[in-house]
Design a protein around this motif. Sequence first.
Motif, mmCIF file in Angstrom:
data_model
loop_
_atom_site.group_PDB
_atom_site.id
_atom_site.type_symbol
_atom_site.label_atom_id
_atom_site.label_comp_id
_atom_site.label_asym_id
_atom_site.label_seq_id
_atom_site.Cartn_x
_atom_site.Cartn_y
_atom_site.Cartn_z
ATOM 1 N N ALA A 1 -10.536 65.830 -19.288
ATOM 2 C CA ALA A 1 -10.837 65.340 -20.634
ATOM 3 C C ALA A 1 -12.325 65.441 -20.917
ATOM 4 O O ALA A 1 -13.154 65.297 -20.012
ATOM 5 C CB ALA A 1 -10.375 63.892 -20.785
ATOM 6 N N SER A 2 -12.660 65.637 -22.194
ATOM 7 C CA SER A 2 -14.058 65.762 -22.595
ATOM 8 C C SER A 2 -14.673 64.411 -22.927
ATOM 9 O O SER A 2 -15.762 64.351 -23.500
ATOM 10 C CB SER A 2 -14.169 66.689 -23.814
ATOM 11 N N THR A 3 -13.965 63.335 -22.556
ATOM 12 C CA THR A 3 -14.438 61.990 -22.826
ATOM 13 C C THR A 3 -14.147 61.100 -21.625
ATOM 14 O O THR A 3 -13.361 61.472 -20.745
ATOM 15 C CB THR A 3 -13.752 61.419 -24.086
ATOM 16 N N ASN A 4 -14.761 59.932 -21.609
ATOM 17 C CA ASN A 4 -14.527 58.965 -20.544
ATOM 18 C C ASN A 4 -13.112 58.412 -20.675
ATOM 19 O O ASN A 4 -12.748 57.870 -21.716
ATOM 20 C CB ASN A 4 -15.550 57.831 -20.643
ATOM 21 N N MET B 1 -8.972 54.501 -21.744
ATOM 22 C CA MET B 1 -7.917 55.073 -22.546
ATOM 23 C C MET B 1 -6.613 54.333 -22.293
ATOM 24 O O MET B 1 -6.297 53.966 -21.156
ATOM 25 C CB MET B 1 -7.742 56.559 -22.229
ATOM 26 N N GLN C 1 -14.183 65.007 -31.426
ATOM 27 C CA GLN C 1 -12.833 65.433 -31.123
ATOM 28 C C GLN C 1 -12.673 65.585 -29.613
ATOM 29 O O GLN C 1 -13.368 66.368 -28.984
ATOM 30 C CB GLN C 1 -12.532 66.774 -31.796
ATOM 31 N N VAL C 2 -11.750 64.800 -29.049
ATOM 32 C CA VAL C 2 -11.504 64.879 -27.614
ATOM 33 C C VAL C 2 -10.770 66.183 -27.300
ATOM 34 O O VAL C 2 -9.867 66.595 -28.019
ATOM 35 C CB VAL C 2 -10.658 63.684 -27.147
ATOM 36 N N GLN C 3 -11.168 66.820 -26.234
ATOM 37 C CA GLN C 3 -10.478 68.032 -25.778
ATOM 38 C C GLN C 3 -9.912 67.819 -24.387
ATOM 39 O O GLN C 3 -10.535 67.149 -23.550
ATOM 40 C CB GLN C 3 -11.437 69.220 -25.775
ATOM 41 N N THR D 1 -3.489 63.113 -28.418
ATOM 42 C CA THR D 1 -4.269 64.338 -28.325
ATOM 43 C C THR D 1 -3.623 65.186 -27.242
ATOM 44 O O THR D 1 -3.325 64.683 -26.151
ATOM 45 C CB THR D 1 -5.726 64.035 -27.956
ATOM 46 N N THR E 1 -5.777 57.059 -27.065
ATOM 47 C CA THR E 1 -6.912 56.138 -26.986
ATOM 48 C C THR E 1 -6.459 54.691 -27.146
ATOM 49 O O THR E 1 -7.054 53.785 -26.567
ATOM 50 C CB THR E 1 -7.965 56.476 -28.036
ATOM 51 N N ASN F 1 -13.008 62.206 -15.010
ATOM 52 C CA ASN F 1 -12.268 62.206 -16.288
ATOM 53 C C ASN F 1 -11.083 63.160 -16.242
ATOM 54 O O ASN F 1 -10.847 63.928 -17.182
ATOM 55 C CB ASN F 1 -13.195 62.538 -17.465
#
Length: 117
Positions: free
Chosen positions: A24-27, A31, A1-3, A106, A99, A76
């Motif tokens: 963001a908690s993802t790359n 996106m 789950q992306v935060q 999100t 995404t 990020n």
Amino acid sequence: QVQLVESGGGLVQPGGSLRLSCAASTNIFRMYSMGWYRQSPGTEREMVASIVSGYSAVYADSVKGRFTISRDTAKNTVFLQMNSLKPEDTATYYCYLLTGRNSPKTWGQGTQVTVSS
């Protein structure tokens, strides 16, 4: 789950500036889109600024020439530089991430911006 975690909101006088950040908690490099919406009590959430496909910036007419969206893929993080703030910019600002073009958004938790003398 992306935060997504927003920061940088606060109280500022008319004509002042603020810089919002959204980590963001993802790359975020690949996106489809990231950006900002805002919402005031009793109104619908409205798009403020977006980066699409990593390079194309889109702005609401009400903020063109005053707000600038940018991103730092190494961190990020997406930023919203807000200059020449007006009382009507007062709202809760929400960061979002997509995404893919047809993916659900999100959302972050929101950060309050209040423009008042």
